[in-house]
Design a protein around this motif. Structure first.
Motif, short mmCIF file in Angstrom:
data_model
loop_
_atom_site.label_atom_id
_atom_site.label_comp_id
_atom_site.label_asym_id
_atom_site.label_seq_id
_atom_site.Cartn_x
_atom_site.Cartn_y
_atom_site.Cartn_z
N ARG A 186 -0.76 3.23 -2.62
CA ARG A 186 -1.98 4.80 -2.11
C ARG A 186 -0.95 5.13 -2.40
O ARG A 186 -1.20 6.75 -2.21
CB ARG A 186 -2.47 4.39 -1.33
N SER A 206 -4.62 2.80 -7.34
CA SER A 206 -5.16 3.58 -5.93
C SER A 206 -4.44 4.39 -5.69
O SER A 206 -4.73 5.56 -4.99
CB SER A 206 -4.54 2.31 -4.78
N GLN A 225 -3.39 -2.28 -5.03
CA GLN A 225 -3.44 -1.36 -3.62
C GLN A 225 -2.38 0.11 -3.05
O GLN A 225 -2.30 0.27 -2.76
CB GLN A 225 -3.10 -2.32 -2.92
N THR A 283 0.83 -1.50 0.11
CA THR A 283 -0.10 0.17 0.04
C THR A 283 0.37 1.25 -0.07
O THR A 283 0.34 2.32 -0.81
CB THR A 283 -0.80 -0.19 1.57
#
Length: 293
Positions: free
Chosen positions: A234, A256, A232, A211
């Motif tokens: 971010r 993302s 994923q 992430t």
């Protein structure tokens, strides 16, 4: 030309290519062999001139008979130094005396069958590999997440890495390439105040669970960063966008990732990577770097 008439460096380059890299991209092979200290650019050229190697569509090739000869020499004259066949890798990892000689392990025939494969060994096996410079393995190579790798390790490629984290320690100061494509990793951790001056390439392509990407201020000479298709992802740390040495940054397919922190000060970024950033970042058009041309 006889194998015996080659220089020591040319012999090692030929053996590594025969055992591990036949059919692979020349530029990629050169980067890996350079990281191991072989000066592969010049060495591959000389082996081509001596008809040991050929280049077809940018890939390194050799005749099947030369490959078989080279592999026989590797087994006979450099025992336990190079391992590439599953059963031979397993036998090498069972014996402590063999571990001491290992310089390179590359899985060239890993099992593609469904289901979780059986691990080769305990993660503690790396403690006995003092000379290991190249490791290219897949999936559950060890039964648990490695806590440390050998200090001599130069290139680590672990496809389908099955663990959620990887810790980069002070003992990995010789590492030049880190590749964890298709991994289950959630985060890359770096020990505090660790400086990795040798690390030039990081590839986390298609690591769908990660992430965020961490602070890389301690990786001053990083040139290539591939985070493509990290679905994923971010957040990318500001240090990435302030890095002065990165020439290739791939963020394609990071669905993302909606924006990038500014300002962007990557003065050595190539034009190809520049286009990748424009596509991925909606806020890019407003960034000071964009306005400055």
């Amino acid at each position: 030309m006889s194998f015996d008439e080659l220089s020591i460096a040319e012999k090692k380059i030929l053996l590594y290519i025969a055992c591990f890299f036949k059919g692979r991209d020349r530029r990629y092979v050169t980067r890996i062999l350079d990281s191991c200290g072989f000066k592969a650019g010049n060495g591959i050229t000389k082996l081509i001139e001596k008809s040991f190697l050929t280049i077809t569509k940018g890939r390194v090739h050799m005749h099947d008979l030369i490959q078989e000869m080279s592999r026989c020499i590797a087994r006979k004259d450099y025992p336990n130094t190079m391992a590439w066949v599953t059963q031979e890798i397993k036998e090498t990892l069972k014996t402590s005396s063999r571990l001491e000689a290992v310089e390179a392990i590359v899985e060239t025939n890993h099992d593609q069958s469904s289901g979780r494969p059986m691990p080769y060994c305990s993660a503690k096996v790396f403690m006995g590999m003092k000379k290991l410079r190249l490791l290219e393995v897949n999936n559950y190579f060890t039964s648990s997440e490695p806590a440390a790798f050998p200090e001599e390790l130069r290139w680590l490629c672990w496809s389908d890495y099955p663990y959620q984290s990887l810790i980069i320690t002070r003992g990995m100061t010789n590492l030049v390439g880190l590749e964890l494509p298709y991994s289950d990793i959630l985060q890359v951790q770096m020990e505090k105040e660790v400086i990795l001056t040798s690390l030039k390439s990081i590839n986390l392509n298609r690591s769908y669970m990660i992430t965020s990407f961490p602070d890389i201020s301690g990786v001053p000479n990083l040139e290539r960063l591939n985070l493509s298709c990290c679905m994923q992802l971010r957040e990318v740390h500001q240090s990435v966008l302030n890095h002065e040495k990165i020439i290739h940054l791939d963020l394609t397919g990071c669905m993302s990732l909606r924006s990038l922190p500014s300002p962007i000060k990557m003065k050595n970024l190539s034009r190809h990577s520049f286009l990748i950033i424009v596509k991925i970042s909606k806020d890019y058009q407003k960034s000071p770097w964009r306005q400055g041309g």
